[in-house]
Design an enzyme around this catalytic site. Structure first.
Site, PDB file in Angstrom:
ATOM      1  N   ASN A  73       0.826  -1.206   0.000  1.00 51.02           N
ATOM      2  CA  ASN A  73       0.000   0.000   0.000  1.00 51.02           C
ATOM      3  C   ASN A  73       0.861   1.257   0.000  1.00 51.02           C
ATOM      4  O   ASN A  73       1.794   1.391   0.776  1.00 51.02           O
ATOM      5  CB  ASN A  73      -0.934   0.015   1.208  1.00 51.02           C
ATOM      6  CG  ASN A  73      -1.830   1.232   1.210  1.00 51.02           C
ATOM      7  OD1 ASN A  73      -1.635   2.153   1.989  1.00 51.02           O
ATOM      8  ND2 ASN A  73      -2.810   1.255   0.318  1.00 51.02           N
ATOM      9  N   ASP A  99     -13.654   2.536  -7.877  1.00 53.30           N
ATOM     10  CA  ASP A  99     -14.992   2.707  -7.293  1.00 53.30           C
ATOM     11  C   ASP A  99     -16.017   3.104  -8.346  1.00 53.30           C
ATOM     12  O   ASP A  99     -17.220   2.948  -8.132  1.00 53.30           O
ATOM     13  CB  ASP A  99     -14.979   3.819  -6.237  1.00 53.30           C
ATOM     14  CG  ASP A  99     -13.899   3.645  -5.199  1.00 53.30           C
ATOM     15  OD1 ASP A  99     -13.292   4.661  -4.826  1.00 53.30           O
ATOM     16  OD2 ASP A  99     -13.665   2.497  -4.779  1.00 53.30           O
ATOM     17  N   ARG A 131     -23.532  10.727  -4.968  1.00 51.67           N
ATOM     18  CA  ARG A 131     -22.612  11.805  -4.608  1.00 51.67           C
ATOM     19  C   ARG A 131     -22.724  12.915  -5.657  1.00 51.67           C
ATOM     20  O   ARG A 131     -23.266  12.706  -6.735  1.00 51.67           O
ATOM     21  CB  ARG A 131     -21.163  11.309  -4.496  1.00 51.67           C
ATOM     22  CG  ARG A 131     -20.573  10.792  -5.786  1.00 51.67           C
ATOM     23  CD  ARG A 131     -19.130  10.355  -5.620  1.00 51.67           C
ATOM     24  NE  ARG A 131     -18.258  11.473  -5.292  1.00 51.67           N
ATOM     25  CZ  ARG A 131     -16.927  11.362  -5.170  1.00 51.67           C
ATOM     26  NH1 ARG A 131     -16.335  10.190  -5.323  1.00 51.67           N
ATOM     27  NH2 ARG A 131     -16.192  12.414  -4.878  1.00 51.67           N
ATOM     28  N   ASP A 183      -4.506  15.040  -8.045  1.00 52.78           N
ATOM     29  CA  ASP A 183      -5.102  15.024  -9.381  1.00 52.78           C
ATOM     30  C   ASP A 183      -5.383  16.438  -9.878  1.00 52.78           C
ATOM     31  O   ASP A 183      -5.285  16.712 -11.084  1.00 52.78           O
ATOM     32  CB  ASP A 183      -6.371  14.177  -9.411  1.00 52.78           C
ATOM     33  CG  ASP A 183      -7.357  14.519  -8.302  1.00 52.78           C
ATOM     34  OD1 ASP A 183      -6.992  15.284  -7.388  1.00 52.78           O
ATOM     35  OD2 ASP A 183      -8.487  13.997  -8.333  1.00 52.78           O
TER      36      ASP A 183
END
Length: 408
Positions: A73, A99, A131, A183
């Protein structure tokens, strides 16, 4: 045997992505672009929920080539995206979060508009599922635009189509030192360096999915990380755009989207220590980048809070935030025969507070909501001059024989 270069490399960084990963990969399989024109590179970022195993199952049965990389990770999405980018062979790359999912025909439509216009970045319409999602940039499809001529600065997520040669030429990678907002920095740099941007607004290309468990690819962090993100984006803009209207136009985004929320309703709930720390973190950003050009683009309530942050007026700021949190509606004061609208948030014309009237002056877009506002018109100084000239002309005409003809 010659291997044909794929049109698109889909890069998927995945961390604890089950069961959302199932629909994500199904949306890749369902793309109408020929499987031979795409490749998929997936990076399992140390998941323990079966994500890696499902990626390997998908790779074994998928019609397109799929590479699965499993690693420890990394703590955020930057590392997996950079690993995938380093392995990509496609003419374009698309960063797909595990996701989320692609819309039907998304890759085919985005590649087509990019090829048609020779643009380096392509945005496909985004919709939210459980969302919110950005909306202001989807008014119409734009074959070729830029960051100044559109609202694309308000969608800086990585889920875009990027021309890979362009990224390679500019040595672009995600900043792995940032734990959030990486990002935004990457995408803003791409906008600024790109030879054109295309926008597919008439077809949903990407579904941004809100997870029921609240987890996302990026691990959540404290408020201090938001200031790191704002600093990185502001510094990038300052580095690549000279001072002036264009820089101010872009600076609006980090001030409004990243910095201002730190002084929203949560600020009223914060401890005194946290509130003081937030002001300390904001101070160098305000000193370096806050100016009248940025402030003028904001609504009064936004401008007032950031003005007080810039002045380090903690006691005034808290009362304004509490006013906003209570969802109170400020009164409006119309002056200059309706041509000026002041919105009376707390401390308006309070001599002890000393906040300039200009901070409370609504711009035209905000002022239009108030009955009695008169937009534009001849400036008052000019109107008075015209009236004086007319009076002088009438006086001259009445003193001249045949006044009407003389005045004419």
């Amino acid at each position: 045997m010659t291997v044909t270069q794929p049109d698109v490399t889909v890069i998927i960084g995945a961390y604890e992505a089950m069961p959302y990963l199932v629909e994500c990969l199904a949306s890749v399989e369902a793309q109408t672009i020929d499987p031979g024109r795409i490749e998929v590179i997936t990076v399992d970022d140390g998941s323990t929920d079966g994500t890696g195993e499902y990626l390997e199952e998908f790779a074994a049965r998928a019609a397109m080539p799929v590479t699965v990389i499993r690693q420890e990770n990394s703590g955020g999405p930057s590392g997996p995206r950079n690993v995938g980018l380093g392995k990509a062979a496609g003419r374009y790359v698309f960063f797909l979060d595990a996701d989320d999912r692609l819309g039907p025909e998304a890759l085919e439509r985005m590649v087509a508009i990019g090829d048609r216009n020779g643009t380096d970045v392509v945005l496909g319409r985004i919709e939210g599922v459980n969302r919110g999602a950005p909306k202001s940039m989807w008014g119409r499809t734009l074959e070729r635009t830029d960051v100044y001529s559109s609202n694309i600065k308000f969608t800086l997520s990585a889920q875009k189509l990027f021309r890979r040669e362009f990224l390679t030429r500019h040595h672009m990678r995600f900043d792995e030192s940032l734990w959030t907002g990486e990002d935004a920095v990457f995408t803003m740099e791409a906008y600024l360096r790109a030879d054109g941007v295309s926008v597919v607004a008439d077809h949903t290309c990407y579904y941004l999915v809100g997870r029921d468990d609240g987890k996302h690819v990026t691990k959540s962090g404290g408020y201090a990380l938001r200031f790191d993100s704002a600093r990185a984006l502001m510094n990038l803009i300052a580095e690549l755009v000279p001072p002036g209207e264009r820089r101010d136009q872009l600076m609006l985004r980090p001030f409004l989207v990243t910095l201002l929320p730190q002084f929203g309703p949560q600020y009223a709930k914060d401890s005194e220590k946290v509130r003081r720390h937030k002001l300390e973190l904001a101070q160098p950003l305000m000193d370096a980048h806050w100016n009248e050009g940025v402030a003028a683009q904001m609504k009064v309530g936004e401008r007032l809070r950031l003005h007080l942050v810039a002045r380090q007026r903690a006691e005034l700021l808290l009362s304004v935030v509490e006013f906003v949190r209570a969802k109170k509606q400020p009164a409006a004061l119309l002056e200059r025969r309706g041509r000026r609208v002041y919105i009376a948030y707390p401390h308006f014309r309070d001599a002890r507070a000393g906040v300039p009237d200009a901070v409370y002056l609504a711009g035209a877009r905000e002022a239009r909501a108030f009955p009695g506002y008169r937009e534009g018109g001849t400036p008052s100084v000019l109107r008075r001059a015209v009236r004086r000239a007319r009076r002088a002309l009438r006086s001259s005409g009445s003193a001249t024989p045949g006044g009407r003809a003389a005045a004419a």
